[in-house]
Scaffold this motif. Structure first.
Motif, PDB file in Angstrom:
ATOM      1  N   LEU A   1      -8.597   3.892 -11.666  1.00  0.00           N
ATOM      2  CA  LEU A   1      -9.029   2.496 -11.638  1.00  0.00           C
ATOM      3  C   LEU A   1      -7.845   1.545 -11.520  1.00  0.00           C
ATOM      4  O   LEU A   1      -7.956   0.474 -10.916  1.00  0.00           O
ATOM      5  CB  LEU A   1      -9.858   2.170 -12.883  1.00  0.00           C
ATOM      6  CG  LEU A   1     -11.244   2.845 -12.956  1.00  0.00           C
ATOM      7  CD1 LEU A   1     -11.917   2.545 -14.293  1.00  0.00           C
ATOM      8  CD2 LEU A   1     -12.137   2.402 -11.800  1.00  0.00           C
ATOM      9  N   ILE A   2      -6.706   1.928 -12.089  1.00  0.00           N
ATOM     10  CA  ILE A   2      -5.507   1.092 -11.951  1.00  0.00           C
ATOM     11  C   ILE A   2      -5.091   1.030 -10.485  1.00  0.00           C
ATOM     12  O   ILE A   2      -4.828  -0.048  -9.931  1.00  0.00           O
ATOM     13  CB  ILE A   2      -4.356   1.636 -12.819  1.00  0.00           C
ATOM     14  CG1 ILE A   2      -4.687   1.441 -14.306  1.00  0.00           C
ATOM     15  CG2 ILE A   2      -3.037   0.931 -12.469  1.00  0.00           C
ATOM     16  CD1 ILE A   2      -3.704   2.114 -15.244  1.00  0.00           C
ATOM     17  N   VAL A   3      -5.020   2.197  -9.837  1.00  0.00           N
ATOM     18  CA  VAL A   3      -4.646   2.251  -8.421  1.00  0.00           C
ATOM     19  C   VAL A   3      -5.655   1.492  -7.572  1.00  0.00           C
ATOM     20  O   VAL A   3      -5.289   0.663  -6.728  1.00  0.00           O
ATOM     21  CB  VAL A   3      -4.541   3.721  -7.948  1.00  0.00           C
ATOM     22  CG1 VAL A   3      -4.401   3.785  -6.426  1.00  0.00           C
ATOM     23  CG2 VAL A   3      -3.358   4.407  -8.619  1.00  0.00           C
ATOM     24  N   ASN A   4      -6.940   1.759  -7.798  1.00  0.00           N
ATOM     25  CA  ASN A   4      -7.975   1.073  -7.026  1.00  0.00           C
ATOM     26  C   ASN A   4      -8.005  -0.420  -7.314  1.00  0.00           C
ATOM     27  O   ASN A   4      -8.356  -1.224  -6.447  1.00  0.00           O
ATOM     28  CB  ASN A   4      -9.345   1.688  -7.307  1.00  0.00           C
ATOM     29  CG  ASN A   4      -9.736   2.697  -6.248  1.00  0.00           C
ATOM     30  OD1 ASN A   4      -8.875   3.342  -5.660  1.00  0.00           O
ATOM     31  ND2 ASN A   4     -11.029   2.838  -5.995  1.00  0.00           N
ATOM     32  N   GLY A   5      -7.657  -0.768  -8.551  1.00  0.00           N
ATOM     33  CA  GLY A   5      -7.608  -2.183  -8.897  1.00  0.00           C
ATOM     34  C   GLY A   5      -6.596  -2.924  -8.053  1.00  0.00           C
ATOM     35  O   GLY A   5      -6.879  -4.002  -7.519  1.00  0.00           O
ATOM     36  N   VAL A   6      -5.410  -2.341  -7.904  1.00  0.00           N
ATOM     37  CA  VAL A   6      -4.382  -2.959  -7.060  1.00  0.00           C
ATOM     38  C   VAL A   6      -4.857  -3.044  -5.618  1.00  0.00           C
ATOM     39  O   VAL A   6      -4.737  -4.084  -4.958  1.00  0.00           O
ATOM     40  CB  VAL A   6      -3.058  -2.166  -7.146  1.00  0.00           C
ATOM     41  CG1 VAL A   6      -2.040  -2.730  -6.156  1.00  0.00           C
ATOM     42  CG2 VAL A   6      -2.503  -2.197  -8.561  1.00  0.00           C
TER      43      VAL A   6
ATOM     44  N   TYR B   1       0.833  -1.199   0.000  1.00  0.00           N
ATOM     45  CA  TYR B   1       0.000   0.000   0.000  1.00  0.00           C
ATOM     46  C   TYR B   1       0.874   1.258   0.000  1.00  0.00           C
ATOM     47  O   TYR B   1       0.585   2.241  -0.690  1.00  0.00           O
ATOM     48  CB  TYR B   1      -0.930  -0.004   1.223  1.00  0.00           C
ATOM     49  CG  TYR B   1      -2.135   0.918   1.112  1.00  0.00           C
ATOM     50  CD1 TYR B   1      -2.255   1.861   0.094  1.00  0.00           C
ATOM     51  CD2 TYR B   1      -3.165   0.845   2.047  1.00  0.00           C
ATOM     52  CE1 TYR B   1      -3.362   2.695   0.010  1.00  0.00           C
ATOM     53  CE2 TYR B   1      -4.274   1.675   1.969  1.00  0.00           C
ATOM     54  CZ  TYR B   1      -4.360   2.599   0.954  1.00  0.00           C
ATOM     55  OH  TYR B   1      -5.447   3.427   0.866  1.00  0.00           O
ATOM     56  N   LEU B   2       1.978   1.232   0.718  1.00  0.00           N
ATOM     57  CA  LEU B   2       2.892   2.372   0.760  1.00  0.00           C
ATOM     58  C   LEU B   2       3.469   2.647  -0.623  1.00  0.00           C
ATOM     59  O   LEU B   2       3.576   3.810  -1.053  1.00  0.00           O
ATOM     60  CB  LEU B   2       4.017   2.089   1.760  1.00  0.00           C
ATOM     61  CG  LEU B   2       4.774   3.290   2.325  1.00  0.00           C
ATOM     62  CD1 LEU B   2       3.841   4.222   3.083  1.00  0.00           C
ATOM     63  CD2 LEU B   2       5.906   2.814   3.225  1.00  0.00           C
ATOM     64  N   LEU B   3       3.810   1.591  -1.338  1.00  0.00           N
ATOM     65  CA  LEU B   3       4.366   1.753  -2.691  1.00  0.00           C
ATOM     66  C   LEU B   3       3.312   2.263  -3.671  1.00  0.00           C
ATOM     67  O   LEU B   3       3.636   3.044  -4.570  1.00  0.00           O
ATOM     68  CB  LEU B   3       4.940   0.416  -3.180  1.00  0.00           C
ATOM     69  CG  LEU B   3       6.245  -0.025  -2.514  1.00  0.00           C
ATOM     70  CD1 LEU B   3       6.605  -1.443  -2.941  1.00  0.00           C
ATOM     71  CD2 LEU B   3       7.382   0.941  -2.854  1.00  0.00           C
ATOM     72  N   VAL B   4       2.073   1.844  -3.500  1.00  0.00           N
ATOM     73  CA  VAL B   4       0.989   2.363  -4.347  1.00  0.00           C
ATOM     74  C   VAL B   4       0.897   3.877  -4.184  1.00  0.00           C
ATOM     75  O   VAL B   4       0.810   4.627  -5.163  1.00  0.00           O
ATOM     76  CB  VAL B   4      -0.350   1.693  -3.996  1.00  0.00           C
ATOM     77  CG1 VAL B   4      -1.512   2.437  -4.680  1.00  0.00           C
ATOM     78  CG2 VAL B   4      -0.351   0.234  -4.433  1.00  0.00           C
ATOM     79  N   ASN B   5       0.924   4.345  -2.942  1.00  0.00           N
ATOM     80  CA  ASN B   5       0.894   5.786  -2.689  1.00  0.00           C
ATOM     81  C   ASN B   5       2.106   6.489  -3.300  1.00  0.00           C
ATOM     82  O   ASN B   5       1.981   7.546  -3.931  1.00  0.00           O
ATOM     83  CB  ASN B   5       0.860   6.062  -1.181  1.00  0.00           C
ATOM     84  CG  ASN B   5      -0.495   5.825  -0.569  1.00  0.00           C
ATOM     85  OD1 ASN B   5      -1.525   6.032  -1.195  1.00  0.00           O
ATOM     86  ND2 ASN B   5      -0.509   5.374   0.685  1.00  0.00           N
ATOM     87  N   PHE B   6       3.279   5.889  -3.124  1.00  0.00           N
ATOM     88  CA  PHE B   6       4.516   6.496  -3.622  1.00  0.00           C
ATOM     89  C   PHE B   6       4.479   6.658  -5.136  1.00  0.00           C
ATOM     90  O   PHE B   6       4.780   7.741  -5.667  1.00  0.00           O
ATOM     91  CB  PHE B   6       5.717   5.645  -3.212  1.00  0.00           C
ATOM     92  CG  PHE B   6       7.019   6.120  -3.795  1.00  0.00           C
ATOM     93  CD1 PHE B   6       7.669   7.225  -3.269  1.00  0.00           C
ATOM     94  CD2 PHE B   6       7.587   5.459  -4.885  1.00  0.00           C
ATOM     95  CE1 PHE B   6       8.871   7.670  -3.824  1.00  0.00           C
ATOM     96  CE2 PHE B   6       8.777   5.901  -5.437  1.00  0.00           C
ATOM     97  CZ  PHE B   6       9.420   7.011  -4.902  1.00  0.00           C
ATOM     98  N   PHE B   7       4.140   5.588  -5.846  1.00  0.00           N
ATOM     99  CA  PHE B   7       4.148   5.655  -7.304  1.00  0.00           C
ATOM    100  C   PHE B   7       3.007   6.509  -7.859  1.00  0.00           C
ATOM    101  O   PHE B   7       3.071   6.978  -8.992  1.00  0.00           O
ATOM    102  CB  PHE B   7       4.112   4.238  -7.894  1.00  0.00           C
ATOM    103  CG  PHE B   7       5.420   3.513  -7.769  1.00  0.00           C
ATOM    104  CD1 PHE B   7       6.546   3.978  -8.424  1.00  0.00           C
ATOM    105  CD2 PHE B   7       5.530   2.381  -6.976  1.00  0.00           C
ATOM    106  CE1 PHE B   7       7.766   3.322  -8.300  1.00  0.00           C
ATOM    107  CE2 PHE B   7       6.740   1.714  -6.845  1.00  0.00           C
ATOM    108  CZ  PHE B   7       7.862   2.187  -7.511  1.00  0.00           C
ATOM    109  N   THR B   8       1.983   6.742  -7.043  1.00  0.00           N
ATOM    110  CA  THR B   8       0.902   7.627  -7.457  1.00  0.00           C
ATOM    111  C   THR B   8       1.355   9.080  -7.477  1.00  0.00           C
ATOM    112  O   THR B   8       0.991   9.850  -8.366  1.00  0.00           O
ATOM    113  CB  THR B   8      -0.310   7.492  -6.507  1.00  0.00           C
ATOM    114  OG1 THR B   8      -0.822   6.155  -6.604  1.00  0.00           O
ATOM    115  CG2 THR B   8      -1.421   8.475  -6.872  1.00  0.00           C
ATOM    116  N   ILE B   9       2.182   9.432  -6.518  1.00  0.00           N
ATOM    117  CA  ILE B   9       2.527  10.854  -6.344  1.00  0.00           C
ATOM    118  C   ILE B   9       3.888  11.253  -6.914  1.00  0.00           C
ATOM    119  O   ILE B   9       4.111  12.429  -7.207  1.00  0.00           O
ATOM    120  CB  ILE B   9       2.465  11.235  -4.849  1.00  0.00           C
ATOM    121  CG1 ILE B   9       2.372  12.751  -4.685  1.00  0.00           C
ATOM    122  CG2 ILE B   9       3.621  10.642  -4.082  1.00  0.00           C
ATOM    123  CD1 ILE B   9       2.150  13.204  -3.260  1.00  0.00           C
ATOM    124  N   ILE B  10       4.790  10.325  -7.119  1.00  0.00           N
ATOM    125  CA  ILE B  10       6.166  10.692  -7.425  1.00  0.00           C
ATOM    126  C   ILE B  10       6.305  11.482  -8.731  1.00  0.00           C
ATOM    127  O   ILE B  10       6.993  12.512  -8.778  1.00  0.00           O
ATOM    128  CB  ILE B  10       7.096   9.438  -7.436  1.00  0.00           C
ATOM    129  CG1 ILE B  10       8.556   9.854  -7.624  1.00  0.00           C
ATOM    130  CG2 ILE B  10       6.668   8.432  -8.484  1.00  0.00           C
ATOM    131  CD1 ILE B  10       9.098  10.759  -6.533  1.00  0.00           C
TER     132      ILE B  10
END
Length: 230
Positions: A170-175, A5-14
């Motif tokens: 949807l990609i983020v939510n899918g993960v 979950y931390l990596l999902v947040n990171f790659f969303t914002i970087i």
């Protein structure tokens, strides 16, 4: 793994964060308005999220979080309400700079009214399903405030940009809901949702996301307008 979950947040914002300093975009110059908007909106959604978690409407798989909780929420979930809005408001800022074509105000007015009516009807029909009720009622209320109280002129552009944002959203939510994983990061109580999913994503998430992005933008753009008027 616990950092999922931390990596999902990171790659969303970087990427949005890095390009915030691009000389043609200069999103960093709007940070004061953005941070105030995200704090206000985030507080509302964190309280909502925490309460729904306590009710068992949804919950979090401890296998995919680092284990630091505030109330009922993992720290990653709280960061979600900063990372996702940052990426979305940044995208709005970029597209708004370069999209010169204006939306028909009459068409936008009709579409907004249809959205409000449709969302309220769904909320009434499914008032026994907690997430469905609030996922549709919240954007209906926000659209009503935006259109008929604040009288904003940019809802048509918001619909277009949110439509563009739906793919990465949807990609983020899918993960997060389990696509490509053994188990979902965020699980949902089937009794509190439609049951219709886009892959693993509850249909309600689209409108929950719509409310979150719209609330951020309403506050963000209001603050920018006041700053420009000074």
């Amino acid at each position: 793994m616990k950092y999922t979950y931390l990596l999902v947040n990171f790659f969303t914002i970087i990427v949005p964060f890095i390009f915030s300093f691009h000389p043609k975009l200069k999103f960093y110059k709007t940070w004061q308005a953005f941070f105030l908007a995200v704090i206000i909106t985030g507080l509302f959604f964190v309280l909502w999220d925490n309460y729904f978690t306590s009710l068992g409407v949804w919950g979090f798989n401890k296998k995919y979080v680092i284990g630091l909780f505030i109330g009922h929420l993992p720290i990653e979930e709280i960061l979600f309400f900063f990372c996702i809005p940052y990426a979305c408001v940044y995208t709005y800022h970029c597209i708004d700079l370069f999209l010169k074509k204006s939306w028909s105000l009459r068409g936008e007015s009709v579409l907004t009214l249809l959205f409000i009516i449709a969302f309220i009807v769904v909320a009434i029909i499914y008032d026994h399903q907690t997430y469905t009720l609030f996922a549709f009622l919240s954007p209906a209320i926000l659209l009503f405030i935006a259109k008929y109280i604040l009288k904003v002129q940019w809802l048509g552009r918001f619909y277009l940009i949110y439509g563009i944002l739906l793919l990465p959203f949807l990609i983020v939510n899918g993960v997060l809901t389990g696509t490509g994983l053994d188990n979902p990061v965020v699980w949902y109580n089937e009794e509190e949702i439609f049951g219709f999913r886009i892959l693993t994503i509850p249909f309600e998430d689209i409108f929950y996301g719509m409310a979150m992005v719209l609330m951020n933008l309403l506050i963000y753009k209001t603050l920018l307008k006041k700053k420009q008027a000074i």
